[in-house]
Design a protein around this motif. Structure first.
Motif, mmCIF file in Angstrom:
data_model
loop_
_atom_site.group_PDB
_atom_site.id
_atom_site.type_symbol
_atom_site.label_atom_id
_atom_site.label_comp_id
_atom_site.label_asym_id
_atom_site.label_seq_id
_atom_site.Cartn_x
_atom_site.Cartn_y
_atom_site.Cartn_z
ATOM 1 N N ALA A 78 66.186 -10.545 1.057
ATOM 2 C CA ALA A 78 66.951 -11.777 1.282
ATOM 3 C C ALA A 78 67.026 -12.070 2.777
ATOM 4 C CB ALA A 78 68.353 -11.638 0.689
ATOM 5 N N PHE A 132 66.975 -14.882 4.566
ATOM 6 C CA PHE A 132 67.858 -15.961 5.006
ATOM 7 C C PHE A 132 69.317 -15.520 4.960
ATOM 8 C CE2 PHE A 132 64.075 -18.371 3.747
ATOM 9 C CZ PHE A 132 63.920 -19.191 4.855
ATOM 10 N N LEU A 133 69.678 -14.752 3.943
ATOM 11 C CA LEU A 133 71.036 -14.239 3.839
ATOM 12 C C LEU A 133 71.378 -13.359 5.024
ATOM 13 C CD1 LEU A 133 73.723 -13.397 2.498
ATOM 14 C CD2 LEU A 133 72.417 -11.785 1.107
ATOM 15 N N HIS A 162 70.894 -19.416 2.342
ATOM 16 C CA HIS A 162 70.304 -18.406 1.464
ATOM 17 C C HIS A 162 70.508 -18.684 -0.016
ATOM 18 C CE1 HIS A 162 74.159 -17.407 3.264
ATOM 19 N NE2 HIS A 162 74.507 -16.868 2.116
ATOM 20 N N ARG A 175 68.343 -21.236 -1.322
ATOM 21 C CA ARG A 175 66.956 -20.773 -1.424
ATOM 22 C C ARG A 175 66.736 -19.896 -2.647
ATOM 23 N NH1 ARG A 175 63.355 -22.763 2.618
ATOM 24 N NH2 ARG A 175 62.106 -20.948 2.047
ATOM 25 N N GLU A 207 68.097 -16.905 -3.071
ATOM 26 C CA GLU A 207 68.243 -15.470 -2.800
ATOM 27 C C GLU A 207 69.444 -14.921 -3.570
ATOM 28 O OE1 GLU A 207 66.176 -15.212 1.624
ATOM 29 O OE2 GLU A 207 68.343 -14.965 1.460
#
Length: 214
Positions: free
Chosen positions: A59, A61-62, A87, A90, A92
């Motif tokens: 993950a 972006f997270l 995130h 997206r 995730e």
């Protein structure tokens, strides 16, 4: 996790309520769960747990978001960048939602709610298309819902250096997210309910109940 081909049948007892932020998802899901004796699974309540169950590789972006300070998250970036890099938008961690649901007993039914239920991720899991609906709030409804939730100084934007700009960025990001949901549900032929300020809680409850064929 189970084979992807098996998932719709294993999740046949699940009802999904997705949609834009501030659309009344949690309220309607709670009413349905109370009325029918269903289990309620609120995806907002699992975010901290799911964040802790992911790695930066799983993950990215997270974990990039977690490393930012409040101004980096909500003030210094444009709404467009906020939308594209958020995130949960997206997808995730969506696999962790599915894992959680598979661990639950198949009785009673489960109603799942939250903005994390992206149409293109939920659609392959549906044994029955009428088991999913997305609530699409108008901008006026979303703003009224946010104002009613807490005093302004209680919202997280007040932990930034520029709450007004953060609030504006967030509102525009969420409006774009709702437009994206509208386009995606339309393309996939999934059910939606537009939620406006003239709609009462009972009205919305009735619309979702009918969408589910209950």
């Amino acid at each position: 996790m189970a084979d992807a081909a098996e998932l719709p049948e294993r999740l046949r007892h699940v009802y999904w309520i997705g949609g834009g932020t501030g659309a009344g998802k949690s309220t309607i899901a709670r009413r349905l769960a109370d009325r029918h004796g269903w289990r309620l699974y609120a995806t907002d309540g699992t975010m901290r747990d799911h964040a802790g169950r992911t790695t930066p590789e799983e993950a990215p972006f997270l974990h990039e978001f977690l490393a930012m300070d409040m101004d980096e998250r909500w003030v210094n970036r444009s709404p467009e960048v906020m939308l594209e890099t958020f995130h949960w938008f997206r997808g995730e961690g969506f696999d962790l939602i599915v894992e959680d649901l598979l661990r639950l007993p198949r009785e009673p039914c489960v109603v799942v709610e939250g903005f994390r239920l992206l149409p293109h991720l939920v659609q392959p899991l549906l044994a029955e298309p009428e088991h999913a609906v997305w609530l699409l709030p108008t901008p006026d409804f979303r703003q009224a819902a946010f104002r009613s939730r807490s005093a302004p100084e209680g919202r997280f934007v007040w932990r930034t250096s520029d709450p007004a700009r953060a609030e504006s960025n967030l509102a525009e990001r969420d409006a774009m997210f709702t437009r994206r949901l509208r386009e995606e549900t339309g393309r996939l032929g999934l059910r939606t309910v537009q939620v406006g300020t003239a709609m009462t809680e009972d009205d919305l409850d009735g619309r979702v109940t009918r969408a589910f064929g209950l």
